[in-house]
Design a protein around this motif. Structure first.
Motif, PDB file in Angstrom:
ATOM      1  N   ARG A 146       0.705  -1.048  -0.090  1.00 45.98           N
ATOM      2  CA  ARG A 146       0.111  -0.299  -0.102  1.00 45.98           C
ATOM      3  C   ARG A 146       1.159   1.417   0.072  1.00 45.98           C
ATOM      4  O   ARG A 146       0.625   2.276  -0.586  1.00 45.98           O
ATOM      5  CB  ARG A 146      -0.557   0.090   1.016  1.00 45.98           C
ATOM      6  CG  ARG A 146      -1.802   1.743   1.206  1.00 45.98           C
ATOM      7  CD  ARG A 146      -2.315   0.937   3.269  1.00 45.98           C
ATOM      8  NE  ARG A 146      -2.656   2.573   3.343  1.00 45.98           N
ATOM      9  CZ  ARG A 146      -4.047   2.471   2.427  1.00 45.98           C
ATOM     10  NH1 ARG A 146      -4.667   2.653   1.402  1.00 45.98           N
ATOM     11  NH2 ARG A 146      -4.731   4.476   2.748  1.00 45.98           N
ATOM     12  N   TRP A 153       0.793   4.718  -3.442  1.00 47.69           N
ATOM     13  CA  TRP A 153       0.804   5.096  -2.898  1.00 47.69           C
ATOM     14  C   TRP A 153       2.348   6.152  -3.398  1.00 47.69           C
ATOM     15  O   TRP A 153       1.884   7.468  -4.190  1.00 47.69           O
ATOM     16  CB  TRP A 153       0.596   5.871  -1.771  1.00 47.69           C
ATOM     17  CG  TRP A 153      -0.794   5.690  -1.097  1.00 47.69           C
ATOM     18  CD1 TRP A 153      -1.764   4.729  -0.928  1.00 47.69           C
ATOM     19  CD2 TRP A 153      -2.498   6.301  -1.415  1.00 47.69           C
ATOM     20  NE1 TRP A 153      -2.732   4.417  -0.385  1.00 47.69           N
ATOM     21  CE2 TRP A 153      -3.672   6.156  -0.841  1.00 47.69           C
ATOM     22  CE3 TRP A 153      -1.913   7.836  -2.178  1.00 47.69           C
ATOM     23  CZ2 TRP A 153      -4.561   6.057  -1.197  1.00 47.69           C
ATOM     24  CZ3 TRP A 153      -3.406   8.371  -2.095  1.00 47.69           C
ATOM     25  CH2 TRP A 153      -4.343   8.244  -1.889  1.00 47.69           C
ATOM     26  N   LEU A 186      -6.793  11.966  -2.979  1.00 48.37           N
ATOM     27  CA  LEU A 186      -5.592  11.760  -3.212  1.00 48.37           C
ATOM     28  C   LEU A 186      -4.058  13.086  -2.215  1.00 48.37           C
ATOM     29  O   LEU A 186      -3.386  12.380  -1.907  1.00 48.37           O
ATOM     30  CB  LEU A 186      -4.626  12.667  -4.581  1.00 48.37           C
ATOM     31  CG  LEU A 186      -5.319  11.224  -5.746  1.00 48.37           C
ATOM     32  CD1 LEU A 186      -5.153  11.988  -6.961  1.00 48.37           C
ATOM     33  CD2 LEU A 186      -4.453  10.121  -5.644  1.00 48.37           C
ATOM     34  N   SER A 188      -8.016   5.456  -3.967  1.00 47.66           N
ATOM     35  CA  SER A 188      -7.461   4.175  -3.629  1.00 47.66           C
ATOM     36  C   SER A 188      -7.344   3.314  -5.171  1.00 47.66           C
ATOM     37  O   SER A 188      -6.584   2.775  -5.421  1.00 47.66           O
ATOM     38  CB  SER A 188      -7.976   2.957  -3.168  1.00 47.66           C
ATOM     39  OG  SER A 188      -8.272   3.740  -1.785  1.00 47.66           O
ATOM     40  N   ILE A 201      -4.517   5.074  -7.563  1.00 50.55           N
ATOM     41  CA  ILE A 201      -3.447   4.209  -7.368  1.00 50.55           C
ATOM     42  C   ILE A 201      -3.498   2.795  -7.714  1.00 50.55           C
ATOM     43  O   ILE A 201      -2.105   2.749  -8.592  1.00 50.55           O
ATOM     44  CB  ILE A 201      -2.723   4.500  -6.081  1.00 50.55           C
ATOM     45  CG1 ILE A 201      -4.062   3.592  -4.896  1.00 50.55           C
ATOM     46  CG2 ILE A 201      -2.349   5.723  -5.242  1.00 50.55           C
ATOM     47  CD1 ILE A 201      -2.817   3.484  -3.565  1.00 50.55           C
TER      48      ILE A 201
END
Length: 502
Positions: free
Chosen positions: A407, A411, A438, A470, A473
């Motif tokens: 994760r 990001w 974001l 989410s 990304i």
């Protein structure tokens, strides 16, 4: 020597009694100009303020004492209520009827009850759930979470059919990124990029349709999806110290003029574009996102679709969001409320309908994402299951920092793509919710590893899940296309998180 007769003394005494009674019944009148405009507004939701010294607290007290019966006055922190309680005391003339332990002021002769409250924690709005009020006052509203305000607006009502119900949001320009929601909430008045700007005091109507707030032409109720929807009216009225004659002669103007920038522009002129600072540990600077959004325009012919990111609703107010990427150009989000995506096959069907050119579907398989992933895999579609809690084996652009988990890496890859120094040409749709999502996560360094906040940590801090961010990304993942690619989950022992799996 002037002789006052008994008749004159009696007349003077009656006049004084009448004046006191009038003050008791109507102890406050609005100042000419913006305060009067806000006081007389028929909007369901009134925004007022902008600059300091424009009489925000007095407007809140005046509307309470002259127009309403059951009032809830809120500040984010309970200690911040002292000033407004003191002002009520001055206007009422005493603290008779005020219960400090309950923070409730009962004035039976006025048929008025004033409750004072605070919502320091995310879910503190629940303390007031089920208790209708005909006036909700959010004092310094930009300090509240958007979710708290919207939740409490659901209890804006009265048992008296003649009583007008209103919410009053008083605020100065936000100084942190978390307060930017107030600009979006009053976008026709505060956002210089709004396509149809509104005048101060002008009414606009908004309705929630499929989980998304939409501006509508008027306040007429309408049916959508079997539900009767009643739009709420909204307005914003700017004010500043020059509108308040009581402060103009006190030197307060000079005090505001002496403030350093950007506080001077915010407090003196009510400039909502000045001085909103990012958290120093914000993963993606707001300015980088805005550069990518300014670059976006829809081409006459889209290049092939390379990738899709699918963030599946986890219930409640969450939405299923599908992001589509064509090279480094990202299309507008496809958004569906959780109620419209109740199961895996439904989500999978929406993804298939949006897919083009053999684009790879990237879907978060933690929790509810596993069901649509399984359905797409069984249908032999090009799908990659992404478990963001797994180990990340990549390094940041400098080659010096690793990542706490996948994760964090995903990001950070979006951060690197948006960094103007990298000149990637990335273009993002100008969507307020995407911008906010974001810019929501923060990061920290743990033992030379970059750790980005978890979804649950973000939810606890700002009151919403970054569903839009989410999805985007996930869409940034650059998985090469292959013909007849069978779906497969990424395994812990795979060394390339972006590799095609078979």
């Amino acid at each position: 020597m002037t002789v006052v007769t008994s008749l004159e003394r009696d007349a003077l005494a009656r006049a004084l009694l009448l004046a006191r009674e009038l003050k008791r019944r109507n102890p406050w009148r609005p100042l000419p100009g913006p305060q009067t405009l806000a006081f007389n507004s028929k909007a369901d939701v009134i925004g007022y303020g902008g600059a300091a010294g424009g009489g925000k607290t007095d407007l809140a007290c005046g509307k309470t004492l002259t127009q309403h019966q059951k009032v809830l006055v809120l500040r984010r922190e309970a200690t911040q209520l002292t000033g407004i309680i003191d002002r009520f005391t001055e206007l009422i003339g005493s603290r008779d009827g005020y219960n400090g332990a309950e923070r409730i002021w009962r004035l039976p002769d006025r048929k008025l009850q004033i409750e004072f409250g605070s919502t320091p924690a995310l879910d503190d709005w629940n303390k007031y759930q089920g208790r209708p009020h005909d006036l909700l006052i959010f004092d310094e509203a930009a300090n509240f979470l958007e979710g708290q305000v919207r939740a409490l607006l659901g209890w804006l009502r009265s048992v008296d059919p003649k009583q007008r119900c209103q919410a009053l949001l008083t605020f100065n320009p936000p100084t942190t990124a978390d307060g930017r929601w107030i600009i979006d909430f009053f976008a026709p008045w505060l956002d210089p990029k709004h396509p149809v700007p509104a005048e101060p005091g002008e009414l606009r109507w908004f309705a929630m349709i499929d989980g998304k707030e939409v501006e509508v032409p008027d306040g007429q109720s309408f049916v959508h999806g079997g539900d009767l929807i009643k739009p709420m009216s909204r307005t914003f009225i700017p004010s500043r110290v020059s509108d308040n004659p009581y402060l103009m002669g006190t030197g307060y103007m000079a005090t505001l003029q002496s403030l350093p920038e950007p506080l001077r522009s915010q407090m003196l002129h009510g400039d909502f574009q000045a001085g909103v600072e990012d958290d120093p540990w914000q993963v993606i600077p707001t300015g980088w996102v805005e550069i990518a959004m300014a670059r976006w325009s829809r081409p006459d012919k889209l290049p092939p679709m390379d990738s899709m990111g699918i963030d599946v609703a986890r219930g409640g107010k969450d939405s299923t969001v599908i992001a589509r990427r064509h090279g480094m150009w990202f299309d507008a989000p496809l958004t569906y409320p959780g109620s419209a995506t109740p199961d895996g096959p439904t989500v999978a069907g929406l993804a298939l309908a949006a897919s083009r050119d053999g684009a790879i579907h990237h879907i978060d398989v933690i929790g509810v994402g596993s069901s649509p992933y399984d359905f797409l895999r069984q249908a032999n579609q090009p799908v990659i299951g992404v478990n963001v809690s797994e180990k990340a084996l990549g390094m940041d652009q400098s080659g010096r920092l690793s990542f706490f988990n996948l994760r964090s890496e995903l990001w950070w890859r979006m951060r690197e793509a948006l960094d103007p120094a990298n000149n990637t040409g990335i273009a993002l749709p100008n969507d307020n919710r995407l911008r906010a999502d974001l810019c929501a996560p923060t990061w920290e360094v743990r033992s030379a590893s970059i750790k980005v906040e978890s979804r649950d940590e973000i939810l606890a801090r700002i009151g919403r899940s970054p569903d839009y961010g989410s999805a985007y990304i996930l869409a940034l993942i650059d998985t090469p296309k292959r013909r007849n690619l069978p779906g497969s989950r990424r395994k812990s022992n795979d060394h390339d998180p972006y590799a095609v799996l078979g």
